[in-house]
Design an enzyme around this catalytic site. Structure first.
Site: not given
Ligand code: PEP
Ligand code: MG
Length: 469
Positions: A106, A421
């Protein structure tokens, strides 16, 4: 008051060899004396550089939320791990230091979006540093030095202004690329900065921040307020970003918060106690287990479509196979979303999802998107938030690349768009690989969009030249 300077406007941490960033998982590389920061003292701590840039300021140790008020403009927040409630204080801070977490935690995600230099995973920062201590952090190298250049209050105002400008991307001169380059957004208030990058859209809008900052679990919020108010909160949060980017597409992911993040909220006492929340009740599993709550998220999407936000796309997290996808699709249809008309898809975050992509392609998905933050942790069995194994967290590991390449190949055969992403999309080396493999789009952090645009253009031109030579 503190000083804070970010790196080049493109902002991707450069390892010093010109190869571009490895902000996604490179280990702490804080060799003493190697930092270009303003701190005049020795390196007293090292961690993982999470947001490039250096900042000097006074330490404010934050153990509990009621200590946030002591954080003033230009201070350096030092905490175990940041939470959504800390974001207003994070915006005031010149820098952020955490004991826990890796480069996809985070603190790392939010600080990058805010453009606030950050060093994460220092293990003992809250013990070794003390309130009022002047330090300089280098969010690229992951170092913390004693001392620094503290400006006067007057200078500070000006410095602070400069600092804000320094992290704001310049007016973009966008290189035209066939591969779309998009941007990730986690805090709706960052939408304007994100849109100013000239990105082709939002490749990932996380809604966790919107929901966790309600201070209550969704179940408690609905019980205390109403279903309608819960839906409205989501509509409003997404609408701001969809509006900012219109008509560029905004890919919104349904809720994916692990139980340990919900536990800190009102109502969190009802959350199951899990041995390993990362492998537990999160993402689409939780949503499919509680369709009564999940359908409100989907109703929010339907409302946005009804009022004309046809640029909104829906993405489901942590699916494992086609049966997860079919169930999610059925729920969309039940709330009145026309799945043929709307653009929707899933994240590829587990090896199972990558290996089931052929069957998933037959469910009607328009796209898949690599969530490499999770895909790497589940492929390599490296907890993405565990600083002790962060040096082995490698998005470019051949096993991860094999899963990605296989997925792209199958999706091309089935005319399903592919995207990334996860944080690794901000690494020009990953971008190079993905363009060569034929990915449809890459979504990067705000501070990395420009570098990725240029890298994509360079690779595309090379591929074209190679084909005619
Ligand atoms: C990921 O797992 O790469 C992602 C974009 O989701 P998060 O970081 O929110 O788990
Ligand atoms: Mg994920």
């Amino acid at each position: 008051m503190a000083t804070s300077t970010c790196c080049s406007p493109a902002g991707v941490a450069d390892g010093g060899d010109g190869s571009g960033a490895d902000t996604s998982g490179s280990a702490a590389n804080g060799e003493a004396g190697a930092t270009g920061s303003e701190g005049d003292g020795d390196v007293i701590l090292t961690g993982l550089g999470a947001t490039p840039g250096s900042a000097s300021g006074e330490v404010r140790i934050v153990h509990k939320l009621d200590e946030l008020d002591k954080v003033e403009e230009g201070d350096i927040i030092v905490t175990e791990m940041t939470t959504p409630d800390m974001v207003p204080a994070m915006k005031r801070a010149a820098g952020i230091v955490t004991d826990e977490g890796g480069t996809t935690s985070h603190a790392a995600i939010v600080s990058r979006e805010l453009g606030v230099p950050a060093v994460v995973g220092c293990e003992t920062a809250t013990e070794q540093l003390h309130d009022g201590q002047l330090i300089t952090i280098d969010g690229e190298k992951g170092t913390i030095r004693a001392g620094g250049q503290r400006s006067t209050a007057d200078e500070g105002d000006e410095e602070e202004y400069d600092a804000v400008e320094a992290v704001r991307p310049d007016t973009p001169v966008k290189p035209m690329t066939a591969t779309e380059v998009k941007v990730n957004v986690s805090i709706p208030s960052a939408a304007e900065r994100a849109a100013a990058t000239g990105a082709d859209g939002v490749g990932l809008l996380r809604i966790e921040h919107m929901i966790l900052s309600l201070g209550k679990t969704p179940e408690r919020y609905i019980a205390d307020n109403s279903e309608g108010e819960y839906i409205e909160q989501i509509v409003e949060g997404v609408r701001g970003v969809a509006e900012e980017f219109y008509p560029r597409p905004v890919r919104v992911r349904t809720l994916d918060a692990p139980t340990d993040e919900f536990r800190q909220l009102e109502g969190g006492g009802d959350e199951p106690v899990e041995h390993n929340p990362m492998l537990g009740y999160r993402g689409i599993r939780r949503s499919l287990d509680r369709p009564d709550v999940f359908r409100h998220e989907l109703e929010a999407f339907r409302k946005l479509f009804d009022v004309g936000y046809d640029n909104v796309e829906i993405m489901f997290p942590l699916v494992n196979d086609a049966s997860d996808v079919r169930r999610a699709k059925r729920l969309m249809e039940e709330v009145g979303i026309d799945t043929d008309k709307r653009t929707w898809g899933v994240m590829i975050e587990t090896p199972a999802a990558a290996l089931s992509v052929e069957e998933m392609a037959g469910t009607g998905v328009d796209f898949v998107s690599f969530g490499t933050n999770d895909l790497v942790q589940y492929t390599l069995a490296i907890d993405r938030n565990n600083e002790r194994v962060a040096d082995q967290y490698d998005p470019l590991h051949p096993a991860v690349l094999d899963l990605i390449d296989h997925t792209i190949e199958v999706c091309r055969e089935h005319d399903v768009a592919t995207s990334i992403c996860g944080q690794a999309g901000s690494d020009p080396r990953m971008a190079t690989h993905l363009v060569e493999e034929g990915i449809t789009s890459i979504s990067a952090n705000i501070d990395a969009v420009r570098d990725v645009q240029h890298e994509v253009k360079r690779v595309e031109q090379r591929l074209l030249l190679d084909s005619v030579r």
